[in-house]
Design an enzyme around this catalytic site. Structure first.
Site, PDB file in Angstrom:
ATOM      1  N   GLU A  95       0.906  -1.037   0.005  1.00  0.00           N
ATOM      2  CA  GLU A  95      -0.124   0.051  -0.051  1.00  0.00           C
ATOM      3  C   GLU A  95       0.933   1.314   0.145  1.00  0.00           C
ATOM      4  O   GLU A  95       1.405   1.619   1.288  1.00  0.00           O
ATOM      5  CB  GLU A  95      -1.046  -0.221   0.979  1.00  0.00           C
ATOM      6  CG  GLU A  95      -1.726  -1.532   1.087  1.00  0.00           C
ATOM      7  CD  GLU A  95      -2.872  -1.453   2.176  1.00  0.00           C
ATOM      8  OE1 GLU A  95      -2.918  -0.679   3.228  1.00  0.00           O
ATOM      9  OE2 GLU A  95      -3.573  -2.478   2.326  1.00  0.00           O
TER      10      GLU A  95
ATOM     11  N   ASN B 138      -1.596  -5.855  10.662  1.00  0.00           N
ATOM     12  CA  ASN B 138      -2.713  -5.317  11.289  1.00  0.00           C
ATOM     13  C   ASN B 138      -3.881  -6.112  11.939  1.00  0.00           C
ATOM     14  O   ASN B 138      -4.824  -5.450  12.117  1.00  0.00           O
ATOM     15  CB  ASN B 138      -3.645  -4.304  10.109  1.00  0.00           C
ATOM     16  CG  ASN B 138      -3.853  -3.014  10.664  1.00  0.00           C
ATOM     17  OD1 ASN B 138      -3.479  -2.335  11.419  1.00  0.00           O
ATOM     18  ND2 ASN B 138      -4.901  -2.392   9.996  1.00  0.00           N
TER      19      ASN B 138
ATOM     20  N   THR C 207      -2.597  -2.082  14.166  1.00  0.00           N
ATOM     21  CA  THR C 207      -1.322  -1.435  14.738  1.00  0.00           C
ATOM     22  C   THR C 207      -1.202  -0.039  15.479  1.00  0.00           C
ATOM     23  O   THR C 207      -0.643   0.090  16.497  1.00  0.00           O
ATOM     24  CB  THR C 207      -0.443  -1.035  13.487  1.00  0.00           C
ATOM     25  OG1 THR C 207      -0.597  -2.322  12.429  1.00  0.00           O
ATOM     26  CG2 THR C 207       0.983  -1.092  13.535  1.00  0.00           C
TER      27      THR C 207
ATOM     28  N   GLU D 227      -7.516   5.504   5.250  1.00  0.00           N
ATOM     29  CA  GLU D 227      -7.727   4.626   4.170  1.00  0.00           C
ATOM     30  C   GLU D 227      -8.205   5.235   2.968  1.00  0.00           C
ATOM     31  O   GLU D 227      -9.233   5.726   2.683  1.00  0.00           O
ATOM     32  CB  GLU D 227      -8.690   3.551   4.600  1.00  0.00           C
ATOM     33  CG  GLU D 227      -8.803   2.664   3.604  1.00  0.00           C
ATOM     34  CD  GLU D 227      -8.009   1.277   4.152  1.00  0.00           C
ATOM     35  OE1 GLU D 227      -7.962   0.802   5.114  1.00  0.00           O
ATOM     36  OE2 GLU D 227      -7.339   0.928   3.054  1.00  0.00           O
TER      37      GLU D 227
END
EC number: 3.5.1.15
Lengths: 314, 310
Positions: A25, A71, A168, A179
């Site tokens: 990502e 995560n 996290t 996001e």
């Protein structure tokens, strides 16, 4: 404004910005790496802001994770697990991160962590809220949403008895998920990077203004609360036999009503949504969720009220 | 214009999906056709579907050892098997055995390869620069009969460069490249379009086998001439992303002085070439490691003679 309707919150001193929790990502990876070389943009007076790559091996390989999803392993069991030879890489990393920025739940944990993510879903710039009782974060999100308006900035509330996961960022007192999508894994888009950058800028501006003593009046924010995950239709061999319908593809945050198309089978048949009430789907067709058996998640719109907020040192 | 060209009828046709294990349209279609082959059957022949890189598909990665679609050169195909050779070298030899051997009379007549890209290419038809009769007629047929979109033709290799992709194992081949689609994601719109392209191409072969004369024509194509890498730090890290003005502009003209990159500090980097080119595969995820931010192509005009089966 009476003082009893205002929450006094400790000033925020230590902030971290995490990138690369999922190594493919890329917006967060490159923003953090850039800020590690040149951090002027993220500095605010009185604030210590630390950019940090959380999963360096996954970043190097440009993959989501090495052994398991970082995560999802910040729960007490994994954080307290004995370190043996065969411990998954991400569990070991989680313990290191917990030592550096936590310990989770303690007084010395970082005040605020922004955790930067991308999604292949058409979610725009979404803010993720873990706890509907966190007035500080809700006020921050209200501030960010106003700053970005008229561009929309949905807030996704992942508070749920069994769907919530141990992120996290959850080691901080105030965990913020950012996001931004759609962006393919392994791709860096300038427009998506820019959107993420603006969200962080406004988030840090909010913290500075808060620390300087500004009083934020009570406010309401509309959020989308997770209610259920929906998997792809599968056959007895676990193969996917229908895919996200073109009418649902890219329609994150848009209302889904009874009878609306949801899936399309190999034979061209439409499978419709059968629920009685309107839901708002998100994480529609996220690449990483095929293995988690998740085609999309259903949310409902909820109005949350944040109490008035002021720094306790002002 | 050259006289009518004749080719042997096309009887052995294969369709490969999953040459790259995370390009989902072809993988899903081939898995479907392996269960239900009827869509691949025509009067004069049936096409054989197969999954090219099963291990990469299982792991949903592009490749396990090396890029399978760069491994169909004679150097790899004729090399001796060794203990520690990459998985894809073994696969390439196996595929060459089943659908080749490359360059021989026994090779399959036609091989389709199905791909996706994260770049905004739409639906493009990719052929090798050398194989330009049958595939070009097929492309022309698709462009005039398959009305779901616009289908630019891309010639992928340099004139003196051996064709290296999986379809080069057969006598003739064509790749369908559809995007943008993220790796590991299956979009219904692209899946439908890819199924329609394959169906149209098989219809063409059937008509060809039945003796149809396909008249001569002129067509525009985009010919690969080189590639441009990202600006990088000395340690190899990217220091800029594709510029927002270039992002998603595949097949549109790029002129000298147009912006192509933007650094993380906000500076613009401009295209320094001497002539207008047509960039393709702009910001393809798999090309970061190949040091390609975009490929450069030039527009060319091809004159293709009439075609009929022998």
């Amino acid at each position: 404004m009476t003082s009893c309707s205002v929450v006094l919150e400790a000033p925020v001193q230590r902030v971290a910005i995490f990138g690369g929790t999922h190594g493919n990502e890329l917006s967060g990876v490159f923003l953090v790496k850039h800020w590690q070389k040149n951090g002027a943009e993220i500095q605010r007076s009185g604030l210590q802001v630390t950019p940090f790559i959380t999963n360096p091996r996954a970043v190097k390989k440009c993959t989501r994770y090495i052994d398991c999803d970082l995560n999802r392993v910040f729960d007490p069991d994994n954080l307290g697990r004995k370190v043996m030879e065969d411990i998954p890489y991400e569990v070991r990393k989680a313990q290191e991160i917990n030592n550096l920025f936590g310990p989770k739940g303690s007084d010395v944990a970082y005040d605020l962590i922004f955790d930067l993510h991308n999604t292949t879903s058409n979610m725009g710039g979404t803010l993720i809220l873990e706890n509907s009782g966190n007035d500080f974060i809700m006020q921050m999100f209200h501030y960010i949403k106003n700053a970005l308006a008229p561009e929309s900035c949905p807030v996704f509330l992942i508070e749920h008895p069994n769907l919530k996961y141990a992120t996290t960022r959850s080691i901080a007192k105030h965990p913020v998920g950012v996001e931004v999508g759609p962006q393919p894994q392994g791709v860096l888009r300038a427009d998506i990077l820019d959107k993420m950058r603006k969200i962080i800028k406004h988030g840090l501006d909010f913290v500075r203004i808060f620390n300087e003593g500004e009083e934020f009046p009570p406010c309401t924010i509309e959020v989308y609360r997770i209610i259920e995950k929906v998997d792809y239709p599968r056959n007895k061999n676990d193969d996917i036999i229908a895919i996200i319908h073109p009418c649902l593809q890219d329609q994150d945050w848009q209302p889904l009503n009874k009878g609306d198309p949801v899936f399309l089978t190999c034979d061209g048949e439409t499978i419709a949504y059968e629920g009685d009430s309107t839901v708002y789907p998100t994480f529609v067709n996220e690449a990483a969720y095929y293995e988690k058996k998740q085609a999309f998640v259903k949310t409902v719109k909820v109005k949350l009220t944040a109490k008035g907020l002021r720094s306790s040192s002002s | 214009m050259a006289a009518l060209q004749r080719l042997q009828p096309v009887s052995h046709v294969a369709v490969s999906g999953g040459t790259h294990g995370n390009e989902m349209s072809g993988i899903y279609l081939v898995k479907h056709w392996l269960r239900e082959p009827s869509a691949l059957q025509r009067d004069s022949f049936s096409a054989t579907p197969f999954l090219a890189n099963p291990l990469a598909i299982e792991r949903c990665v592009r490749y396990v050892g090396r890029d399978l679609n760069r491994t169909f050169t004679k150097q790899f195909l004729n090399s001796k098997a060794t203990q520690d050779e990459p998985y894809e070298v073994q696969r390439a030899r196996k595929i060459n055995q089943l659908y080749g051997p490359k360059g021989s009379a026994q090779a399959f007549d036609f091989l389709f390869e199905l791909h996706n890209t994260t770049a905004n290419v739409g639906a493009c038809l990719i052929a090798s620069v050398q194989d330009n009769l049958l595939p070009m007629h097929m492309c022309h047929f698709i462009q005039t009969h398959c009305t779901l979109g616009h289908y630019p033709i891309l010639l992928y290799n340099l004139p003196d460069q051996e064709a290296y992709s999986i379809s080069s194992v057969a006598k003739h081949g064509l790749a369908f490249e559809l995007g943008p689609q993220p790796q590991g994601v299956l979009r219904a719109d692209l899946l439908t379009q890819m199924g329609a392209l394959v169906a149209c191409a098989l219809d063409f072969i059937d008509l060809f086998n039945k003796g149809t004369t396909f008249p001569a024509f002129e067509t525009e194509a985009y010919r690969f001439i080189g590639s441009v890498d990202y600006p990088r730090h000395p340690d190899g890290e990217l220091c800029a992303s594709v510029h927002s003005k270039l992002q998603d502009k595949d097949f549109l003209p790029l002129r000298p002085g147009d912006p192509i990159f933007q650094t993380f500090s906000g500076e613009e980097i401009l295209y320094q070439g001497h002539a207008t080119i047509y960039p393709v595969f702009i910001n393809e995820a798999a090309y970061y490691e190949k040091k390609i931010a975009f490929n450069k192509t030039e527009k060319c005009s091809l004159s293709i003679p009439a075609l009929q089966r022998e």
